[in-house]
Scaffold this motif. Sequence first.
Motif, PDB file in Angstrom:
ATOM      1  N   ASP A 156     -13.276 -15.255  -3.713  1.00 56.66           N
ATOM      2  CA  ASP A 156     -12.655 -16.419  -4.350  1.00 56.66           C
ATOM      3  C   ASP A 156     -11.440 -16.003  -5.167  1.00 56.66           C
ATOM      4  OD1 ASP A 156     -14.583 -18.022  -3.250  1.00 56.66           O
ATOM      5  OD2 ASP A 156     -15.917 -17.885  -4.981  1.00 56.66           O
ATOM      6  N   ASP A 157     -11.563 -14.902  -5.880  1.00 54.76           N
ATOM      7  CA  ASP A 157     -10.475 -14.421  -6.738  1.00 54.76           C
ATOM      8  C   ASP A 157      -9.616 -13.430  -5.962  1.00 54.76           C
ATOM      9  OD1 ASP A 157      -8.913 -14.277  -8.913  1.00 54.76           O
ATOM     10  OD2 ASP A 157     -10.416 -13.446 -10.258  1.00 54.76           O
ATOM     11  N   ALA A 158      -9.087 -13.890  -4.818  1.00 57.88           N
ATOM     12  CA  ALA A 158      -8.394 -12.983  -3.904  1.00 57.88           C
ATOM     13  C   ALA A 158      -7.088 -12.463  -4.483  1.00 57.88           C
ATOM     14  CB  ALA A 158      -8.133 -13.692  -2.573  1.00 57.88           C
ATOM     15  N   SER A 159      -6.464 -13.213  -5.397  1.00 54.60           N
ATOM     16  CA  SER A 159      -5.177 -12.776  -5.940  1.00 54.60           C
ATOM     17  C   SER A 159      -5.331 -11.502  -6.761  1.00 54.60           C
ATOM     18  CB  SER A 159      -4.571 -13.886  -6.804  1.00 54.60           C
ATOM     19  OG  SER A 159      -5.452 -14.228  -7.870  1.00 54.60           O
ATOM     20  N   ASP A 160      -6.339 -11.448  -7.635  1.00 53.17           N
ATOM     21  CA  ASP A 160      -6.572 -10.239  -8.425  1.00 53.17           C
ATOM     22  C   ASP A 160      -6.994  -9.076  -7.543  1.00 53.17           C
ATOM     23  OD1 ASP A 160      -5.931 -11.672 -10.632  1.00 53.17           O
ATOM     24  OD2 ASP A 160      -7.989 -11.942 -11.342  1.00 53.17           O
ATOM     25  N   MET A 161      -7.859  -9.342  -6.586  1.00 52.15           N
ATOM     26  CA  MET A 161      -8.332  -8.277  -5.720  1.00 52.15           C
ATOM     27  C   MET A 161      -7.221  -7.741  -4.823  1.00 52.15           C
ATOM     28  SD  MET A 161     -10.559  -6.177  -4.784  1.00 52.15           S
ATOM     29  CE  MET A 161     -12.102  -6.668  -5.557  1.00 52.15           C
ATOM     30  N   LYS A 162      -6.311  -8.589  -4.391  1.00 46.06           N
ATOM     31  CA  LYS A 162      -5.214  -8.127  -3.546  1.00 46.06           C
ATOM     32  C   LYS A 162      -4.356  -7.097  -4.283  1.00 46.06           C
ATOM     33  CE  LYS A 162      -1.330  -9.733  -0.735  1.00 46.06           C
ATOM     34  NZ  LYS A 162      -0.409  -8.708  -1.268  1.00 46.06           N
ATOM     35  N   THR A 163      -4.056  -7.373  -5.547  1.00 49.37           N
ATOM     36  CA  THR A 163      -3.284  -6.409  -6.341  1.00 49.37           C
ATOM     37  C   THR A 163      -4.045  -5.100  -6.510  1.00 49.37           C
ATOM     38  OG1 THR A 163      -2.251  -8.243  -7.531  1.00 49.37           O
ATOM     39  CG2 THR A 163      -2.096  -6.060  -8.527  1.00 49.37           C
ATOM     40  N   LYS A 164      -5.349  -5.198  -6.787  1.00 52.48           N
ATOM     41  CA  LYS A 164      -6.158  -3.995  -6.974  1.00 52.48           C
ATOM     42  C   LYS A 164      -6.295  -3.207  -5.670  1.00 52.48           C
ATOM     43  CE  LYS A 164      -8.860  -5.903 -10.813  1.00 52.48           C
ATOM     44  NZ  LYS A 164      -8.488  -4.916 -11.825  1.00 52.48           N
ATOM     45  N   MET A 165      -6.327  -3.908  -4.533  1.00 51.20           N
ATOM     46  CA  MET A 165      -6.433  -3.215  -3.260  1.00 51.20           C
ATOM     47  C   MET A 165      -5.170  -2.412  -2.957  1.00 51.20           C
ATOM     48  SD  MET A 165      -9.419  -3.683  -1.967  1.00 51.20           S
ATOM     49  CE  MET A 165      -9.130  -3.131  -0.295  1.00 51.20           C
ATOM     50  N   ASP A 166      -4.020  -2.947  -3.330  1.00 52.49           N
ATOM     51  CA  ASP A 166      -2.774  -2.196  -3.140  1.00 52.49           C
ATOM     52  C   ASP A 166      -2.760  -0.924  -3.983  1.00 52.49           C
ATOM     53  OD1 ASP A 166      -1.949  -4.188  -1.422  1.00 52.49           O
ATOM     54  OD2 ASP A 166      -0.795  -5.270  -2.947  1.00 52.49           O
ATOM     55  N   VAL A 167      -3.206  -1.036  -5.239  1.00 47.64           N
ATOM     56  CA  VAL A 167      -3.274   0.142  -6.113  1.00 47.64           C
ATOM     57  C   VAL A 167      -4.312   1.137  -5.592  1.00 47.64           C
ATOM     58  CG1 VAL A 167      -3.741   0.923  -8.460  1.00 47.64           C
ATOM     59  CG2 VAL A 167      -2.507  -1.215  -8.089  1.00 47.64           C
ATOM     60  N   MET A 168      -5.414   0.616  -5.056  1.00 43.19           N
ATOM     61  CA  MET A 168      -6.464   1.483  -4.526  1.00 43.19           C
ATOM     62  C   MET A 168      -5.961   2.293  -3.339  1.00 43.19           C
ATOM     63  SD  MET A 168     -10.212   0.455  -3.016  1.00 43.19           S
ATOM     64  CE  MET A 168     -10.349  -0.817  -4.267  1.00 43.19           C
ATOM     65  N   LEU A 169      -5.179   1.662  -2.478  1.00 45.18           N
ATOM     66  CA  LEU A 169      -4.626   2.378  -1.335  1.00 45.18           C
ATOM     67  C   LEU A 169      -3.701   3.508  -1.795  1.00 45.18           C
ATOM     68  CD1 LEU A 169      -4.243   2.668   1.714  1.00 45.18           C
ATOM     69  CD2 LEU A 169      -2.451   0.915   1.569  1.00 45.18           C
ATOM     70  N   GLN A 170      -2.927   3.260  -2.822  1.00 47.81           N
ATOM     71  CA  GLN A 170      -2.070   4.316  -3.362  1.00 47.81           C
ATOM     72  C   GLN A 170      -2.900   5.467  -3.926  1.00 47.81           C
ATOM     73  OE1 GLN A 170       0.578   2.524  -6.203  1.00 47.81           O
ATOM     74  NE2 GLN A 170       1.430   1.073  -4.720  1.00 47.81           N
ATOM     75  N   SER A 171      -4.023   5.139  -4.578  1.00 43.91           N
ATOM     76  CA  SER A 171      -4.897   6.188  -5.118  1.00 43.91           C
ATOM     77  C   SER A 171      -5.491   7.032  -3.993  1.00 43.91           C
ATOM     78  CB  SER A 171      -6.015   5.560  -5.947  1.00 43.91           C
ATOM     79  OG  SER A 171      -5.491   4.832  -7.048  1.00 43.91           O
ATOM     80  N   VAL A 172      -5.919   6.378  -2.912  1.00 45.62           N
ATOM     81  CA  VAL A 172      -6.473   7.121  -1.773  1.00 45.62           C
ATOM     82  C   VAL A 172      -5.426   8.063  -1.191  1.00 45.62           C
ATOM     83  CG1 VAL A 172      -7.410   6.896   0.556  1.00 45.62           C
ATOM     84  CG2 VAL A 172      -8.149   5.321  -1.233  1.00 45.62           C
ATOM     85  N   MET A 173      -4.209   7.582  -1.040  1.00 46.94           N
ATOM     86  CA  MET A 173      -3.141   8.411  -0.474  1.00 46.94           C
ATOM     87  C   MET A 173      -2.804   9.592  -1.379  1.00 46.94           C
ATOM     88  SD  MET A 173      -0.671   5.378   0.992  1.00 46.94           S
ATOM     89  CE  MET A 173       0.595   6.541   1.491  1.00 46.94           C
ATOM     90  N   LYS A 174      -2.830   9.391  -2.689  1.00 45.31           N
ATOM     91  CA  LYS A 174      -2.537  10.491  -3.612  1.00 45.31           C
ATOM     92  C   LYS A 174      -3.599  11.577  -3.525  1.00 45.31           C
ATOM     93  CE  LYS A 174       0.075   7.768  -6.985  1.00 45.31           C
ATOM     94  NZ  LYS A 174       0.102   7.220  -8.368  1.00 45.31           N
ATOM     95  N   ILE A 175      -4.878  11.183  -3.448  1.00 46.09           N
ATOM     96  CA  ILE A 175      -5.947  12.180  -3.349  1.00 46.09           C
ATOM     97  C   ILE A 175      -5.855  12.929  -2.022  1.00 46.09           C
ATOM     98  CG2 ILE A 175      -8.434  12.540  -3.374  1.00 46.09           C
ATOM     99  CD1 ILE A 175      -8.716   9.994  -5.005  1.00 46.09           C
TER     100      ILE A 175
END
Length: 292
Positions: free
Chosen positions: A239-258
């Motif tokens: 339901d709260d897709a807007s907040d999760m979409k932003t967090k998913m973008d940051v999460m992908l960057q974290s995965v790539m950095k590791i």
Amino acid sequence: MFKSSAIHRLCLMAPKPQRSRHFGETALLGTATKKPRTLTTDATASAADSDSNPMKDAFSKYAAYLNDLNEKRERVVKASRDVTMNSKKVIFQVHRISKNNKEEVLEKAEKDLAAVVDQYISRLVKELQGTDFWKLRRAYSPGVQEYVEAATLCNFCKTGALLNLDQINASLRPLSDPSVEPLQINVLDYLLGLADLTGELMRLAIGRISDGELEFAQKICSFVREIHRELMLIAPKMDDASDMKTKMDVMLQSVMKIENACFSVHVRGSEYIPFLGSEDTNFSLLGVPEIE
């Protein structure tokens, strides 16, 4: 002749009697419509209003309810800020971990996390138990997400596993009165806090690489990659897709950095030896002796 004409002029100049009578009648009607003014006390006025206008009494009750709800929202916001601030302190404590003081740091972090529950989460429970949690969700959601982030980070560093939602709610259930509905962290806040966890795990992995704990960093990399893969399936349906979409973008960057950090160490491991604190020039990060 003169006398009759003079009398006729005087009759024309004289006011008509009908006008005077009409003016008198309107004056009497105007005075008749005026109501006498009387003084009433507050008790009689409120009684008269409630008897004559029940809608006003109903709206007074609604106003009192909204005032109480706004005051409760302010208290919940204050408690949520305290939860956020002290949960961040727990996260900072976990980041002090190293291969030499792991048990000591985790023990201190667990004590601080228990203090957050006893002192600050309990205040939220006291305010929200027995009420509709969704009415005030925006007021306490940031604090709950930060607490989920701190609790899952401590549990991963200690056990290497994910602390699930049922385990978190089970730890909070003793704070509630058994006679009312207990405060339970909802799935949405849990997933949003879990998304923030990946950023802290990325920082932890980079720190462990610099300290020479490559296996632990690889374990973090696999764990974060799995969380990202699972949330990719759930996020579009939230339901709260807007907040999760932003967090998913940051999460992908974290995965790539590791992944990039672990890959660089494996491919160019001999160049990273001075930064890892190793004095052995034959040390190989791949577990294979270097070829001369």
